[in-house]
Design a protein around this motif. Structure first.
Motif, PDB file in Angstrom:
ATOM      1  N   SER A   1       0.822  -1.219   0.000  1.00 29.51           N
ATOM      2  CA  SER A   1       0.000   0.000   0.000  1.00 29.51           C
ATOM      3  C   SER A   1       0.856   1.269   0.000  1.00 29.51           C
ATOM      4  N   ILE A   2       2.045   1.180   0.598  1.00 30.96           N
ATOM      5  CA  ILE A   2       2.931   2.347   0.617  1.00 30.96           C
ATOM      6  C   ILE A   2       3.407   2.659  -0.799  1.00 30.96           C
ATOM      7  N   LYS A   3       3.787   1.624  -1.518  1.00 31.47           N
ATOM      8  CA  LYS A   3       4.241   1.804  -2.906  1.00 31.47           C
ATOM      9  C   LYS A   3       3.101   2.363  -3.767  1.00 31.47           C
ATOM     10  N   GLU A   4       1.898   1.858  -3.550  1.00 33.89           N
ATOM     11  CA  GLU A   4       0.739   2.344  -4.307  1.00 33.89           C
ATOM     12  C   GLU A   4       0.476   3.820  -4.009  1.00 33.89           C
ATOM     13  N   MET A   5       0.609   4.186  -2.740  1.00 34.68           N
ATOM     14  CA  MET A   5       0.397   5.588  -2.355  1.00 34.68           C
ATOM     15  C   MET A   5       1.438   6.489  -3.011  1.00 34.68           C
ATOM     16  N   PHE A   6       2.701   6.036  -3.017  1.00 33.93           N
ATOM     17  CA  PHE A   6       3.761   6.809  -3.671  1.00 33.93           C
ATOM     18  C   PHE A   6       3.428   7.035  -5.144  1.00 33.93           C
ATOM     19  N   ASP A   7       3.076   5.959  -5.829  1.00 35.20           N
ATOM     20  CA  ASP A   7       2.811   6.047  -7.267  1.00 35.20           C
ATOM     21  C   ASP A   7       1.616   6.962  -7.559  1.00 35.20           C
ATOM     22  N   LYS A   8       0.559   6.826  -6.727  1.00 32.04           N
ATOM     23  CA  LYS A   8      -0.642   7.638  -6.947  1.00 32.04           C
ATOM     24  C   LYS A   8      -0.363   9.112  -6.679  1.00 32.04           C
ATOM     25  N   GLN A   9       0.474   9.382  -5.680  1.00 31.71           N
ATOM     26  CA  GLN A   9       0.784  10.757  -5.300  1.00 31.71           C
ATOM     27  C   GLN A   9       1.424  11.531  -6.454  1.00 31.71           C
ATOM     28  N   PHE A  10       2.298  10.859  -7.198  1.00 32.02           N
ATOM     29  CA  PHE A  10       3.064  11.535  -8.256  1.00 32.02           C
ATOM     30  C   PHE A  10       2.490  11.331  -9.666  1.00 32.02           C
ATOM     31  N   GLU A  11       1.326  10.654  -9.787  1.00 34.06           N
ATOM     32  CA  GLU A  11       0.856  10.272 -11.113  1.00 34.06           C
ATOM     33  C   GLU A  11       0.478  11.457 -12.001  1.00 34.06           C
ATOM     34  N   ASP A  12       0.074  12.607 -11.409  1.00 34.38           N
ATOM     35  CA  ASP A  12      -0.287  13.758 -12.243  1.00 34.38           C
ATOM     36  C   ASP A  12       0.894  14.698 -12.490  1.00 34.38           C
ATOM     37  N   LEU A  13       2.081  14.325 -12.018  1.00 34.13           N
ATOM     38  CA  LEU A  13       3.277  15.125 -12.261  1.00 34.13           C
ATOM     39  C   LEU A  13       3.823  14.791 -13.643  1.00 34.13           C
ATOM     40  N   PRO A  14       4.097  15.788 -14.485  1.00 35.81           N
ATOM     41  CA  PRO A  14       4.626  15.496 -15.823  1.00 35.81           C
ATOM     42  C   PRO A  14       5.855  14.583 -15.754  1.00 35.81           C
TER      43      PRO A  14
ATOM     44  N   ASP B   1      10.667  11.770 -13.424  1.00 37.28           N
ATOM     45  CA  ASP B   1      11.908  10.997 -13.563  1.00 37.28           C
ATOM     46  C   ASP B   1      13.002  11.470 -12.609  1.00 37.28           C
ATOM     47  N   LYS B   2      12.835  12.696 -12.087  1.00 33.57           N
ATOM     48  CA  LYS B   2      13.862  13.243 -11.190  1.00 33.57           C
ATOM     49  C   LYS B   2      13.603  12.911  -9.725  1.00 33.57           C
ATOM     50  N   ILE B   3      12.469  12.269  -9.441  1.00 33.75           N
ATOM     51  CA  ILE B   3      12.149  11.912  -8.057  1.00 33.75           C
ATOM     52  C   ILE B   3      13.100  10.795  -7.603  1.00 33.75           C
ATOM     53  N   PRO B   4      13.783  10.947  -6.466  1.00 40.30           N
ATOM     54  CA  PRO B   4      14.705   9.907  -6.006  1.00 40.30           C
ATOM     55  C   PRO B   4      13.974   8.607  -5.684  1.00 40.30           C
ATOM     56  N   GLN B   5      14.617   7.489  -5.975  1.00 36.20           N
ATOM     57  CA  GLN B   5      14.038   6.174  -5.732  1.00 36.20           C
ATOM     58  C   GLN B   5      14.703   5.551  -4.502  1.00 36.20           C
ATOM     59  N   GLY B   6      13.973   4.713  -3.801  1.00 41.13           N
ATOM     60  CA  GLY B   6      14.530   4.032  -2.636  1.00 41.13           C
ATOM     61  C   GLY B   6      13.728   2.786  -2.329  1.00 41.13           C
ATOM     62  N   ASP B   7      14.337   1.888  -1.561  1.00 43.16           N
ATOM     63  CA  ASP B   7      13.671   0.633  -1.205  1.00 43.16           C
ATOM     64  C   ASP B   7      13.011   0.683   0.158  1.00 43.16           C
TER      65      ASP B   7
END
Length: 570
Positions: free
Chosen positions: A469-482, A487-493
């Motif tokens: 659910s955390i990963k889903e929330m992250f993805d949904k939060q940024f989905e309307d960002l061009p 692509d510049k958002i830092p990734q982490g595990d």
């Protein structure tokens, strides 16, 4: 075999000395360790022998202080009676120091405390000296205030304060009499512990049967002290006199301020009273100059936002507005901006309520609405002072908003704050205040919104995988960002959850800003002129890569700067 027999077996004592020590302990009532030290036996040797005999590890506290949060696990009376002290909370276990690990009553008491708090404990053997040193730590704010309460004359009542005030007719004498009273010690102790504990505010709140004293540290309120209700009037009177307030006015709120020297430095306190059901409540905001003003690079802005802000400051004129609720760090950010401006080459003026930090090279003025010196009137005056940069503490009304717009139109850089929930809400708020929409695009340079979140202690935190659910929330939060900005958002595990450590019992220390920011461009200008609603402003700013405060917090959590819990609070 007893411990003394073990010392004889190890060759640390001879049989005659052992027999003499046994007798001395019984006759004098002193501890065994004290009698061993009298025989010139090293403390370290005694503790090492205890560890070997009882099979309990050693804990040396010579360079360690136990925090007040940890001391709360074992009451002072129990610690003194059973000769046990809490040391730290580590991996869910309360670490406890014992002078005598063979004391079965002490272990029973520990079992009770552990079950009551739903925790487990680990025992360490400590020296008598370390035990006494730790026991002294209990004698903090509570014991100092308790001592002062014991000295407080029961005849010292609110009526005495008022009678003194009426009888002598001069404030100096009334102040002197009250300063001689033990209530002074109570107030001084509260202020000193608040400053030492890095509190931002002190709340003195009368309840039905007691007075609660709470400190706000890193945005979180904690009860630090409970006083008997009988001293409430005396404490309030003392603070009012320090703040030069009217002692006999209890029906309406009052504001004041005073300074005190604590730890050799000057601390300012901004004081507010509030008539509550059980009596007057006092709130004191602590303004500590030592904490200083941070630079723009140190307040927690992203690289992109730092660039936006520094570019805006270089503009010869325009309006920079920072929004957010009370306590969101707006003033701190404004001070950071002022610090960036070269005041030796520019005339910088500020209107504040109150002046929180002295800024060298800045002409600071405190407004006094009660005498007609408001932000609006002050702004008119500053325009006659040949300013280059004007800081206005807050845009509270339409008059101030219009004057700020006019000042920025006539060649001045204006910095101010405004109360809205988001950066996108700044423009509709200005229009609601009566500012003509066509005046906003040529003046508003930068719109900013911010909140403060807690920093995680360095080296602490419990890892938590970014999945489900955390990963889903992250993805949904940024989905309307061009995509070019996504692509510049830092990734982490993983992110970190709050976890208490020995060095950091709360798991967090200090706060950092999370920010959303946009600069004026043609697209936002078009929105202002044709459809100036918050959602439309957001869409235009989002298309240019604006990140929300929650997204800024997510990035800081991925970078392990703040705990995950703070993201959920936004």
């Amino acid at each position: 075999m007893t411990f003394i027999d073990f010392l004889v077996e190890k060759g640390i004592l001879d049989k005659k000395s052992a027999a003499d020590i046994k007798k001395d302990v019984v006759d004098s009532g002193s501890s065994l360790e004290e009698k061993l030290e009298e025989r010139k036996i090293e403390i370290g040797e005694i503790v090492k022998a205890k560890s070997d005999f009882y099979g309990v590890p050693i804990r040396d506290l010579s360079n360690t202080n136990v925090s007040s949060d940890i001391l709360k696990y074992i009451p002072e009376e129990s610690a003194g009676h059973y000769r046990i002290v809490p040391l730290a909370m580590e991996e869910g276990f309360l670490e406890v120091g014992m002078v005598d690990p063979s004391n079965l009553q002490a272990r029973d008491a520990l079992n009770f405390i552990a079950s009551k708090n739903d925790i487990s404990f680990k025992i360490f053997v400590i020296s008598e000296k370390d035990f006494k040193k730790t026991l002294e730590l209990y004698k903090g704010i509570g014991s100092e205030v308790k001592k002062a309460l014991g000295e407080l004359d029961t005849a010292f009542t609110e009526d005495d304060v008022l009678e003194t005030k009426k009888a002598e007719g001069a404030e100096e004498e009334g102040t002197r009499i009250i300063e001689d009273a033990p209530v002074t010690k109570i107030v001084a102790t509260i202020l000193r512990y608040a400053v030492e504990g890095l509190a931002s505010d002190v709340h003195v709140e009368p309840l039905k049967a007691q007075v609660r004293v709470r400190f706000r540290v890193d945005g979180v309120m904690n009860t630090s002290l409970v006083l008997p209700i009988g001293v409430h009037s005396a404490v309030v009177a003392r603070i009012k006199i320090l703040s030069r307030m009217k002692l006999d006015e209890k029906r309406k709120p009052q504001d004041g301020r005073f300074s005190a020297k604590i730890e050799g430095r000057k601390i300012d306190f901004r004081v507010s009273t509030f008539p509550s059901y059980y009596g007057e409540k006092i709130v004191m905001r602590i303004l500590d100059q030592k904490r200083g003003v941070k630079s723009i690079d140190d307040i927690g802005l992203s690289e992109r936002n730092v660039e936006f802000l520094k570019d805006a400051i270089k503009r010869p004129y325009g309006l920079i507005l920072i929004s957010g609720p009370t306590g969101s760090g707006k003033s701190t950010t404004l001070y950071s901006v002022l610090k960036e401006i070269d005041s030796s080459k520019k005339n910088v003026l500020s209107l504040e309520d109150p002046v929180e930090y002295g800024m060298e090279g800045v002409n600071q003025s405190q407004v006094f609405p009660e005498i007609g010196y408001t932000f609006a009137n002050g702004l008119r005056t500053t325009l006659r002072q040949d300013p280059d940069v004007i800081m206005v503490g807050e845009i509270r009304d339409g008059e101030t908003a219009k004057l700020a717009i006019q000042a920025s139109l006539t060649g001045h850089l204006v910095l101010s704050t405004i109360h809205t929930n988001t950066a996108s809400g700044i423009i509709p708020r200005l229009i609601d205040m009566g500012v003509d929409p066509y005046l906003i695009p040529p003046t508003l340079v930068l719109g900013v919104a911010q909140r403060l979140v807690r920093r995680i202690c360095e080296g602490s935190g419990e890892p938590m995988k970014i999945e489900g659910s955390i990963k889903e929330m992250f993805d949904k939060q940024f989905e309307d960002l061009p995509e070019e900005y996504r692509d510049k958002i830092p990734q982490g595990d993983e992110v970190l959850k709050i976890k208490a450590t020995e060095d950091c019992p709360s798991g967090t220390k200090g706060r950092i800003a999370v920010v959303e920011m946009y600069k004026m461009d043609r697209d936002i200008e078009d929105v202002i002129l044709h459809n100036p609603v918050e959602s439309a402003v957001y869409d235009a700013a989002r298309a240019k890569g604006m990140l929300t405060m929650k997204e800024d917090a997510i990035i800081k959590a991925i970078n392990k700067v703040i705990p995950w819990e703070e993201v959920n609070n936004l």
